[in-house]
Motif scaffolding. Structure first.
Motif, PDB file in Angstrom:
ATOM      1  N   SER A 532      -8.218  -2.501   6.787  1.00  0.00           N
ATOM      2  CA  SER A 532      -7.217  -2.124   5.794  1.00  0.00           C
ATOM      3  C   SER A 532      -6.327  -1.009   6.328  1.00  0.00           C
ATOM      4  O   SER A 532      -6.707  -0.250   7.215  1.00  0.00           O
ATOM      5  CB  SER A 532      -7.889  -1.656   4.504  1.00  0.00           C
ATOM      6  N   TYR A 533      -5.140  -0.926   5.792  1.00  0.00           N
ATOM      7  CA  TYR A 533      -4.205   0.132   6.139  1.00  0.00           C
ATOM      8  C   TYR A 533      -3.920   0.967   4.891  1.00  0.00           C
ATOM      9  O   TYR A 533      -4.450   0.702   3.812  1.00  0.00           O
ATOM     10  CB  TYR A 533      -2.922  -0.466   6.724  1.00  0.00           C
ATOM     11  N   LEU A 534      -3.091   1.959   5.035  1.00  0.00           N
ATOM     12  CA  LEU A 534      -2.916   2.932   3.957  1.00  0.00           C
ATOM     13  C   LEU A 534      -1.581   2.761   3.263  1.00  0.00           C
ATOM     14  O   LEU A 534      -0.970   3.742   2.835  1.00  0.00           O
ATOM     15  CB  LEU A 534      -3.041   4.346   4.545  1.00  0.00           C
ATOM     16  N   ASP A 535      -1.113   1.530   3.117  1.00  0.00           N
ATOM     17  CA  ASP A 535       0.182   1.301   2.483  1.00  0.00           C
ATOM     18  C   ASP A 535       0.213   1.830   1.056  1.00  0.00           C
ATOM     19  O   ASP A 535       1.159   2.500   0.642  1.00  0.00           O
ATOM     20  CB  ASP A 535       0.509  -0.195   2.492  1.00  0.00           C
ATOM     21  N   ASP A 536      -0.838   1.535   0.273  1.00  0.00           N
ATOM     22  CA  ASP A 536      -0.856   1.975  -1.121  1.00  0.00           C
ATOM     23  C   ASP A 536      -0.811   3.495  -1.216  1.00  0.00           C
ATOM     24  O   ASP A 536      -0.085   4.068  -2.030  1.00  0.00           O
ATOM     25  CB  ASP A 536      -2.108   1.453  -1.829  1.00  0.00           C
ATOM     26  N   HIS A 537      -1.607   4.161  -0.382  1.00  0.00           N
ATOM     27  CA  HIS A 537      -1.644   5.617  -0.408  1.00  0.00           C
ATOM     28  C   HIS A 537      -0.303   6.204   0.019  1.00  0.00           C
ATOM     29  O   HIS A 537       0.212   7.137  -0.601  1.00  0.00           O
ATOM     30  CB  HIS A 537      -2.758   6.116   0.508  1.00  0.00           C
ATOM     31  N   SER A 538       0.274   5.654   1.089  1.00  0.00           N
ATOM     32  CA  SER A 538       1.556   6.158   1.577  1.00  0.00           C
ATOM     33  C   SER A 538       2.661   5.950   0.548  1.00  0.00           C
ATOM     34  O   SER A 538       3.531   6.812   0.370  1.00  0.00           O
ATOM     35  CB  SER A 538       1.926   5.464   2.898  1.00  0.00           C
ATOM     36  N   VAL A 539       2.630   4.823  -0.124  1.00  0.00           N
ATOM     37  CA  VAL A 539       3.616   4.568  -1.180  1.00  0.00           C
ATOM     38  C   VAL A 539       3.440   5.577  -2.313  1.00  0.00           C
ATOM     39  O   VAL A 539       4.421   6.146  -2.816  1.00  0.00           O
ATOM     40  CB  VAL A 539       3.479   3.127  -1.708  1.00  0.00           C
ATOM     41  N   ALA A 540       2.192   5.821  -2.705  1.00  0.00           N
ATOM     42  CA  ALA A 540       1.941   6.772  -3.790  1.00  0.00           C
ATOM     43  C   ALA A 540       2.396   8.176  -3.419  1.00  0.00           C
ATOM     44  O   ALA A 540       2.970   8.896  -4.251  1.00  0.00           O
ATOM     45  CB  ALA A 540       0.453   6.776  -4.148  1.00  0.00           C
ATOM     46  N   GLN A 583       9.398   0.627   4.444  1.00  0.00           N
ATOM     47  CA  GLN A 583      10.084   1.785   5.012  1.00  0.00           C
ATOM     48  C   GLN A 583       9.184   3.014   5.110  1.00  0.00           C
ATOM     49  O   GLN A 583       9.568   4.012   5.723  1.00  0.00           O
ATOM     50  CB  GLN A 583      11.322   2.129   4.166  1.00  0.00           C
ATOM     51  N   VAL A 584       8.010   2.955   4.505  1.00  0.00           N
ATOM     52  CA  VAL A 584       7.162   4.148   4.463  1.00  0.00           C
ATOM     53  C   VAL A 584       6.771   4.608   5.858  1.00  0.00           C
ATOM     54  O   VAL A 584       6.725   5.800   6.149  1.00  0.00           O
ATOM     55  CB  VAL A 584       5.907   3.867   3.604  1.00  0.00           C
ATOM     56  N   LEU A 585       6.487   3.650   6.749  1.00  0.00           N
ATOM     57  CA  LEU A 585       6.077   4.005   8.104  1.00  0.00           C
ATOM     58  C   LEU A 585       7.158   4.816   8.800  1.00  0.00           C
ATOM     59  O   LEU A 585       6.885   5.825   9.455  1.00  0.00           O
ATOM     60  CB  LEU A 585       5.763   2.736   8.897  1.00  0.00           C
ATOM     61  N   GLY A 586       8.406   4.396   8.663  1.00  0.00           N
ATOM     62  CA  GLY A 586       9.490   5.124   9.293  1.00  0.00           C
ATOM     63  C   GLY A 586       9.717   6.489   8.679  1.00  0.00           C
ATOM     64  O   GLY A 586      10.048   7.458   9.365  1.00  0.00           O
TER      65      GLY A 586
END
Length: 613
Positions: A532-540, A583-586
C-alpha cells in the motif's frame, strides 16, 4: 547531532595563513564542544558528535576518517568487523587518494588524507553518500563542511542561488551530483575524491568502479546470487547494528523494512529493537496485519523479541514547521519527514533504521528491461526466449518484449528510459529539454574508462545510489539519524553484478531478496505482491493544510520566477481529493521543499544572506 568543518589553505601565503588562523579561532569560539582532531600541513579538521555509534573520528598519521569503516568479510554467520586504521592502511589510502579505502572497506564516512609526494590533500566521500560533504573556496582557502549553517556562521562570503539547479530539482528531486542550491558551493559526490593543493581544488576523481564490477564480474547463477544476497544482507545489517545499543526501526509491513527487522534480530550484537509502525485506515492502507506478521516471524526464526508500537497517522501534522528547518546547502526533503513524522524520542544511543533503497536495489519496476539487458549482454541464445517470456509477464506483450530486445539490446539502438520521478504537475513550467543535468561521478568515470553495460543496468545502478537528503533533512544538525543498510556499498556492488533477468526470475519482482530471506520471515510476507501507499494520508494532509500550501506556492518565489503557473496551482491544490490525488506527489516532493528553502534563505539579512534575485 554531528558536524565537521575542515579548513585547508595555502601555507605559502602569509595573508591566507592568517585568515585560516582567524577561522580556526572562530570555529572553536562559536561551536562549543567541537574538537580539532588535526592541524598540520595547511589543514585544520574539526569534529563534533553526540552519537559516536553513528559518527566518530579515527585518525592514523595523515589520514582522518569521519564516520565508520568495516571490513568486506561476508559469509555464513559472518558479520564484518570495524576497521582499526594502522600506518600501512593509512599510507595506502593517502597514496591512492582513497581508492584503497573504497576497494577494501565500506561504511558511512568522509575521509581526509595528505599526499606527501604532491603536497596536496584529498577529501573522499563514501559511495552511499549518507554523510553530507560540501565545499566552498575563497581565494586560496577551501572549507569542507557537513552543515550549511556552520558555513554561514563563519561569514566567509555571500552566496547566490543556482536557479538552474532548482529548476532541475523540480523534476528530478531524488538525484545527487556536484551541484547544490548555490553557485559557490559544490558537493563531493558518491565515491568521489577531490584533490586540494595550496588551498584550492585542483581535480576530481571517482574512486568507485561499480560499473566495472557489473561488466566484468556478473553473477549468472541464481542460487549463487541468492546465497550471496543473504550473507551480504545479514552482514551489512549486523555490522551497522553492532555500533548501536538501541535501534528504532520504521516498520511499514513491506518487504524491505521486514528484511531489516529480520537482520536486526539475527545480529550477534543483539541490540534493543523497537519497531515503530504508522498505519492508515484508508482503503488498502492498513498495514498492521503485515507488520505484526513480520514481527512474529522474525522473532520466531531468531529466538529474540522486540518491542512493537503502532501509531495512527494524523492528517493534522505540523507541516508549517517546514519553515523552521535549518538552512541547508540543497533543498532537503523536509515535507516528507514531517508527513511521516516519528513520534518517538531520540538520544545519543539511538538511531532509526529504515528500509529505504529496497525498491531500487532489489529491483522493483515494470517494463522490458530484463530481456533488453539479456540481449545486450548475451545476444539471442536458447535461454533468451525464457527470459523474454518472464519479462512479458511483468512488462509489455511478448511481441513488444522481443522487438525491444532486438532493437535496444541486440542492435544497441537507444531507447527511452523513464528516469524521472513521478509525474510533473501541470502547473510546473520547466522546459524538459533543458533538464538533462550533469551525469554522476560514477557514470562519468565508467564512460571515461570504457566500461559499457546496458542502459537499463546503468539505470538500475543509478537508482541504487540514493541522495543523502532523502535520509537526513538536517545535514547532521538534528538529533534524528537514519541508517539505510540496503543502500550499503557491498549490497549495491553485489546487486550491480546480478543481471536484471535474475532479479525478476520466474516473473517475480525482487526475486533475489525474497529467496534470500527464506526461513527468516513468513512465506506469506515474502510472497506478497502488493504494497500500500500513502495516497489517502497525503491527500488528507493536503486538504488539512490547503491554506498554508496555497499561500506557499500560488504567489511564491517559484511562481514569480515563472517555474509555477499560479492560476493552475491554485485550482489544482483546491481540487486535490481522493479522486484527484495524482498531484500530491509533486506537491510534497519538490514544490513545497524548494519554495520553503527559498523563503528561509530570502528571509535572512546581511552578509550571510543568499542572493535570490
Amino acid at each position: 547531532m554531528y558536524r565537521y568543518l575542515a579548513v585547508l589553505w595555502n601555507t605559502h601565503s602569509e595573508s591566507t595563513t592568517a585568515q585560516a588562523e582567524r577561522i580556526v579561532e572562530r570555529i572553536g569560539a562559536r561551536l562549543p564542544g567541537i574538537a580539532c582532531v588535526l592541524n598540520d600541513n595547511g589543514a585544520a579538521i574539526h569534529v563534533q558528535s553526540d552519537n559516536h555509534g553513528y559518527f566518530e573520528c579515527d585518525r592514523s598519521n595523515a589520514l582522518v576518517v569521519l564516520g565508520k569503516l568495516f571490513h568486506k568479510t561476508f559469509g555464513e554467520g559472518a558479520v564484518p568487523a570495524r576497521v582499526d586504521l594502522d600506518a600501512a592502511s593509512a599510507h595506502a589510502a593517502c597514496s591512492s587518494q582513497g581508492r584503497s579505502i573504497i576497494e577494501q572497506y565500506w561504511g558511512r564516512y568522509v575521509a581526509f588524507g595528505f599526499q606527501q609526494e604532491t603536497s596536496s590533500w584529498f577529501v573522499l566521500r563514501d559511495p552511499t553518500a549518507e554523510i553530507p560533504c560540501y565545499l566552498t573556496t575563497v581565494g586560496q582557502l577551501t572549507l569542507v563542511f557537513s552543515n550549511m549553517e556552520d558555513c554561514l556562521m563563519l561569514g566567509l562570503r555571500d552566496f547566490s542561488v543556482d536557479w538552474s539547479f532548482l529548476s532541475y530539482s523540480l523534476l528530478y528531486p531524488f538525484r545527487d551530483g556536484l551541484q547544490t542550491g548555490f553557485e559557490e558551493v559544490t558537493a563531493v559526490e558518491a565515491g568521489e575524491a577531490v584533490s586540494i593543493r595550496d588551498g584550492e581544488p585542483v581535480g576530481r576523481h571517482c574512486q568507485w568502479d561499480v560499473v566495472r564490477l557489473a561488466r566484468d564480474a556478473p553473477i549468472e547463477d541464481l542460487q549463487e546470487a541468492v546465497s550471496l544476497a543473504r550473507s551480504t544482507l545479514l552482514g551489512c545489517i549486523g555490522a551497522l547494528a553492532s555500533q548501536h545499543r538501541r535501534i528504532q526501526l520504521q516498520l511499514s509491513g513491506g518487504l524491505d523494512s521486514s528484511i531489516i527487522l529480520a537482520g536486526l534480530l539475527q545480529a550477534p550484537s543483539a541490540p534493543e529493537v523497537t519497531c515503530i509502525h504508522h498505519y492508515d485506515e484508508g482503503i488498502g492502507a492498513d498495514e498492521r496485519l503485515f507488520a505484526r506478521m513480520a514481527v512474529q516471524g522474525a522473532s520466531d526464526s531468531s529466538g529474540r523479541r522486540c518491542e512493537y508500537i503502532e501509531y495512527r497517522r494524523r492528517p493534522h501534522c505540523a507541516l508549517e514547521e517546514i519553515m523552521a528547518f535549518p538552512r541547508t546547502a540543497r533543498p532537503a526533503h523536509c515535507s516528507g519527514y514531517l508527513l511521516h513524522r516519528r513520534d518517538v524520542a531520540f538520544d545519543g544511543d539511538t538511531v532509526q533504521f529504515t528500509g529505504v533503497g529496497g525498491d531500487a536495489v532489489f529491483l522493483r519496476f515494470k517494463g522490458n528491461a530484463a530481456a533488453i539487458d539479456y540481449a545486450w549482454r548475451r545476444g539471442i541464445d536458447r535461454d533468451f526466449f525464457r527470459v523474454a517470456f518472464e519479462t512479458a509477464q511483468s512488462g509489455d506483450s511478448l511481441y513488444g518484449v522481443l522487438k525491444d530486445a532486438v532493437v535496444q539490446g541486440l542492435l544497441k539502438r537507444p531507447g527511452s528510459i523513464n528516469g524521472r520521478w513521478g509525474k510533473p504537475c501541470p502547473w510546473v513550467r520547466v522546459d524538459l529539454s533543458e533538464q538533462d543535468g550533469l551525469q554522476p561521478a560514477w557514470l562519468r568515470h565508467a564512460q571515461a574508462q570504457g566500461h559499457h553495460v546496458s542502459p537499463y543496468k546503468l539505470a538500475h545502478i543509478g537508482r541504487m545510489v540514493f541522495p543523502t537528503s532523502v535520509l537526513d533533512p538536517f545535514e547532521g544538525a538534528g538529533h534524528w539519524h537514519g541508517v539505510s543498510p540496503i543502500s550499503a556499498q557491498p549490497l549495491v556492488e553485489l546487486f550491480a553484478r546480478i543481471p536484471l533477468h535474475l532479479l525478476i526470475a520466474d516473473a517475480e519482482d525482487r526475486t533475489i531478496a525474497r529467496r534470500a530471506m527464506k526461513g527468516l520471515l513468513p512465506d506469506a510476507l515474502l510472497s506478497r505482491k502488493v504494497k500500500s501507499y500513502l495516497d489517502d494520508h497525503s491527500v488528507a494532509v493536503t486538504q488539512g493544510h490547503q491554506h498554508f500550501i496555497r499561500n506557499l506556492l500560488v504567489d511564491g518565489m517559484l511562481a514569480r520566477r515563472g517555474y509555477l503557473d499560479s492560476a493552475l496551482a491554485d485550482a489544482g491544490i483546491q481540487q486535490v481529493g481522493p479522486d484527484h490525488s495524482s498531484q500530491v506527489l509533486g506537491i510534497f516532493g519538490p514544490q513545497i521543499n524548494i519554495e520553503a528553502w527559498l523563503r528561509r534563505w530570502s528571509g535572512q539579512r546581511g552578509a550571510q544572506a543568499a542572493t535570490v534575485a
